[in-house]
Design a protein around this motif. Structure first.
Motif, PDB file in Angstrom:
ATOM      1  N   THR A 155      21.033 -13.717  10.565  1.00  0.00           N
ATOM      2  CA  THR A 155      21.891 -14.233   9.505  1.00  0.00           C
ATOM      3  C   THR A 155      21.039 -14.574   8.282  1.00  0.00           C
ATOM      4  N   THR A 156      21.713 -14.863   7.185  1.00  0.00           N
ATOM      5  CA  THR A 156      21.007 -15.272   5.971  1.00  0.00           C
ATOM      6  C   THR A 156      20.197 -16.538   6.216  1.00  0.00           C
ATOM      7  N   ALA A 157      20.727 -17.432   7.030  1.00  0.00           N
ATOM      8  CA  ALA A 157      20.013 -18.679   7.333  1.00  0.00           C
ATOM      9  C   ALA A 157      18.693 -18.396   8.038  1.00  0.00           C
ATOM     10  N   HIS A 158      18.680 -17.406   8.939  1.00  0.00           N
ATOM     11  CA  HIS A 158      17.430 -17.036   9.612  1.00  0.00           C
ATOM     12  C   HIS A 158      16.412 -16.500   8.602  1.00  0.00           C
ATOM     13  N   ILE A 159      16.882 -15.674   7.656  1.00  0.00           N
ATOM     14  CA  ILE A 159      15.985 -15.132   6.636  1.00  0.00           C
ATOM     15  C   ILE A 159      15.394 -16.259   5.797  1.00  0.00           C
ATOM     16  N   ARG A 160      16.232 -17.198   5.410  1.00  0.00           N
ATOM     17  CA  ARG A 160      15.752 -18.313   4.584  1.00  0.00           C
ATOM     18  C   ARG A 160      14.699 -19.132   5.334  1.00  0.00           C
ATOM     19  N   THR A 161      14.908 -19.348   6.620  1.00  0.00           N
ATOM     20  CA  THR A 161      13.945 -20.108   7.419  1.00  0.00           C
ATOM     21  C   THR A 161      12.603 -19.382   7.491  1.00  0.00           C
ATOM     22  N   CYS A 162      12.647 -18.060   7.663  1.00  0.00           N
ATOM     23  CA  CYS A 162      11.394 -17.299   7.745  1.00  0.00           C
ATOM     24  C   CYS A 162      10.652 -17.311   6.412  1.00  0.00           C
ATOM     25  N   LEU A 163      11.370 -17.247   5.318  1.00  0.00           N
ATOM     26  CA  LEU A 163      10.733 -17.381   4.001  1.00  0.00           C
ATOM     27  C   LEU A 163      10.057 -18.741   3.880  1.00  0.00           C
ATOM     28  N   ASP A 164      10.722 -19.773   4.365  1.00  0.00           N
ATOM     29  CA  ASP A 164      10.151 -21.126   4.318  1.00  0.00           C
ATOM     30  C   ASP A 164       8.905 -21.231   5.201  1.00  0.00           C
ATOM     31  N   LEU A 165       8.950 -20.623   6.384  1.00  0.00           N
ATOM     32  CA  LEU A 165       7.805 -20.678   7.295  1.00  0.00           C
ATOM     33  C   LEU A 165       6.587 -19.992   6.687  1.00  0.00           C
ATOM     34  N   MET A 166       6.805 -18.842   6.063  1.00  0.00           N
ATOM     35  CA  MET A 166       5.694 -18.141   5.418  1.00  0.00           C
ATOM     36  C   MET A 166       5.235 -18.883   4.175  1.00  0.00           C
ATOM     37  N   GLY A 167       6.178 -19.399   3.406  1.00  0.00           N
ATOM     38  CA  GLY A 167       5.833 -20.132   2.185  1.00  0.00           C
ATOM     39  C   GLY A 167       5.030 -21.386   2.459  1.00  0.00           C
ATOM     40  N   ALA A 168       5.313 -22.015   3.614  1.00  0.00           N
ATOM     41  CA  ALA A 168       4.605 -23.245   3.990  1.00  0.00           C
ATOM     42  C   ALA A 168       3.288 -22.961   4.707  1.00  0.00           C
ATOM     43  N   GLY A 169       2.990 -21.689   4.937  1.00  0.00           N
ATOM     44  CA  GLY A 169       1.747 -21.347   5.624  1.00  0.00           C
ATOM     45  C   GLY A 169       1.808 -21.492   7.128  1.00  0.00           C
ATOM     46  N   ARG A 170       2.998 -21.712   7.687  1.00  0.00           N
ATOM     47  CA  ARG A 170       3.121 -21.831   9.143  1.00  0.00           C
ATOM     48  C   ARG A 170       2.944 -20.477   9.824  1.00  0.00           C
ATOM     49  N   ILE A 171       3.324 -19.410   9.120  1.00  0.00           N
ATOM     50  CA  ILE A 171       3.128 -18.040   9.599  1.00  0.00           C
ATOM     51  C   ILE A 171       2.503 -17.238   8.467  1.00  0.00           C
ATOM     52  N   ASP A 172       1.480 -16.471   8.797  1.00  0.00           N
ATOM     53  CA  ASP A 172       0.778 -15.662   7.805  1.00  0.00           C
ATOM     54  C   ASP A 172       1.469 -14.306   7.680  1.00  0.00           C
ATOM     55  N   GLY A 173       2.335 -14.183   6.701  1.00  0.00           N
ATOM     56  CA  GLY A 173       3.067 -12.932   6.519  1.00  0.00           C
ATOM     57  C   GLY A 173       2.170 -11.770   6.163  1.00  0.00           C
ATOM     58  N   LYS A 174       1.115 -12.037   5.414  1.00  0.00           N
ATOM     59  CA  LYS A 174       0.211 -10.953   4.987  1.00  0.00           C
ATOM     60  C   LYS A 174      -0.422 -10.246   6.184  1.00  0.00           C
ATOM     61  N   ALA A 175      -0.605 -10.973   7.282  1.00  0.00           N
ATOM     62  CA  ALA A 175      -1.277 -10.404   8.451  1.00  0.00           C
ATOM     63  C   ALA A 175      -0.479  -9.268   9.094  1.00  0.00           C
ATOM     64  N   TYR A 176       0.815  -9.200   8.825  1.00  0.00           N
ATOM     65  CA  TYR A 176       1.653  -8.167   9.416  1.00  0.00           C
ATOM     66  C   TYR A 176       1.674  -6.884   8.586  1.00  0.00           C
ATOM     67  N   ILE A 177       1.169  -6.944   7.369  1.00  0.00           N
ATOM     68  CA  ILE A 177       1.279  -5.811   6.456  1.00  0.00           C
ATOM     69  C   ILE A 177       0.053  -4.922   6.591  1.00  0.00           C
TER      70      ILE A 177
END
Length: 349
Positions: free
Chosen positions: A299-321
């Motif tokens: 859902t959109t809520a899940h997407i927003r949470t993942c953006l927040d997790l990456m934005g807060a540094g809890r998950i390193d999004g760059k590592a997946y690219i």
């Protein structure tokens, strides 16, 4: 504008297309990044029942609002946005419960970007009034790159699975499959409180990638006995959660046998149409009091949470690219991606 247009299996052409015209309530997004999904690869090779072609593919979309139509409120030119690909009806039984990923209209006609609507493998994508009203545009801050934001949708699908499986503090989690989403499951499980995460994968290159995201034990079932290893690592009990992030009937069947009593088994990966009938021992489910379920979309809520997790540094999004490519490189990449050591490949039109 330049766009990658799908005409049929193995026929994707990068060609000139007119920039979409903005009508009342619409929003035009200048695409800054669109990640390649495994579904895009399957469509390229085999087609899709909902796509007759020609159609612009790509549904993991992020960009900047370039133009907005009359009556659009809450968004401004220059806003950085992720496009939630599922355009739900907002009125059916499931939409009324907030389960927009299960929208009956969406399920019936695959009303999503890159399928029903032109997608993000283009310089611009038009978000129609219906999608704008449904909240399909999710704003995100400057601190997060477009490439990271583009992977928030597949990560959101993994988050949906984690929450449905009730991954929490102290859990031992087994993830079967170390592709991009499998690796996202590893990181999310740790964020949600899992104390031990095991990953099973027969491709050594993928298996080694999982270590970077916090996997505690890597298991290659072609070289080790998966059941023996998992039982040894869990004092003979089995994992509390087993997530099958692979398109494998055999893995789904094995997951039921591996799970601990009261364990949760998630059939996260869909199966091929010609090999989708899973055999489960009913007594195993009965006596171990197992919970078996699936996950489909987010859902959109899940997407927003993942953006927040990456934005807060809890998950390193760059590592997946793994790689960033141009639109012109996309057709060849869709041929190569299954052979190469890639997690997420992102297209910058």
């Amino acid at each position: 504008m330049q766009a990658a247009v799908f005409y049929g299996p193995l026929d994707l052409r990068v060609e000139e297309r007119p920039v979409p015209q903005v009508g009342k309530g619409d929003v035009l997004v200048k695409v800054e990044a669109c990640a390649i999904c495994g579904t895009d690869v399957r469509i390229f090779h085999f087609g899709h029942r909902a796509i007759t072609g020609p159609q612009i593919l790509g549904h993991e979309i992020t960009g900047v609002i370039a133009e907005k139509g009359e009556g659009v409120e809450g968004y401004e030119i220059g806003d950085r946005v992720v496009v939630d690909p599922i355009v739900s009806c907002g009125q059916c039984f499931f939409c009324q419960r907030g389960l927009t990923n299960l929208c009956l209209v969406f399920k019936e006609r695959t009303e999503a970007f890159g399928y029903y609507y032109p997608g993000g493998f283009a310089e611009y994508v038009l978000v129609p009034e219906k999608a704008v009203r449904r909240g399909n545009l999710v704003k995100f801050p400057e601190g997060l790159s477009f490439e990271e934001a583009a992977i928030s949708e597949p990560m959101a699908c993994a988050l949906n699975g984690q929450l449905l499986s009730r991954v929490g503090l102290g859990d031992r989690v087994l993830v079967i499959g170390a592709g991009p989403v499998g690796c996202m499951h590893v990181a999310l499980a740790k964020v949600l409180g899992a104390t031990r995460v095991f990953v099973a994968e027969i491709q050594e290159a993928r298996l080694s990638e999982a270590k970077r995201f916090g996997a505690d034990r890597l298991i290659n079932p072609a070289k080790e006995n998966l059941r023996e290893v998992v039982l040894a690592e869990t004092q003979g009990i089995g994992p509390d959660v087993v997530i099958v992030a692979a398109s494998s009937r055999k893995a789904q069947e094995e997951a039921v046998e591996l799970a601990a009593p009261r364990g949760r088994v998630n059939f996260f990966g869909g199966l091929p149409k010609d090999d989708r009938m899973v055999q489960v021992d009913g007594n195993t489910v009965h006596y171990k009091e197992l919970f078996i379920h699936g996950t489909s979309g987010a859902t959109t809520a899940h997407i927003r949470t993942c953006l927040d997790l990456m934005g807060a540094g809890r998950i390193d999004g760059k590592a997946y690219i793994s790689k960033v490519i141009s639109l012109q490189e996309l057709p060849e990449m869709l041929r190569e991606i299954q052979k190469g050591p890639y997690l997420k490949v992102v297209v910058k039109p």
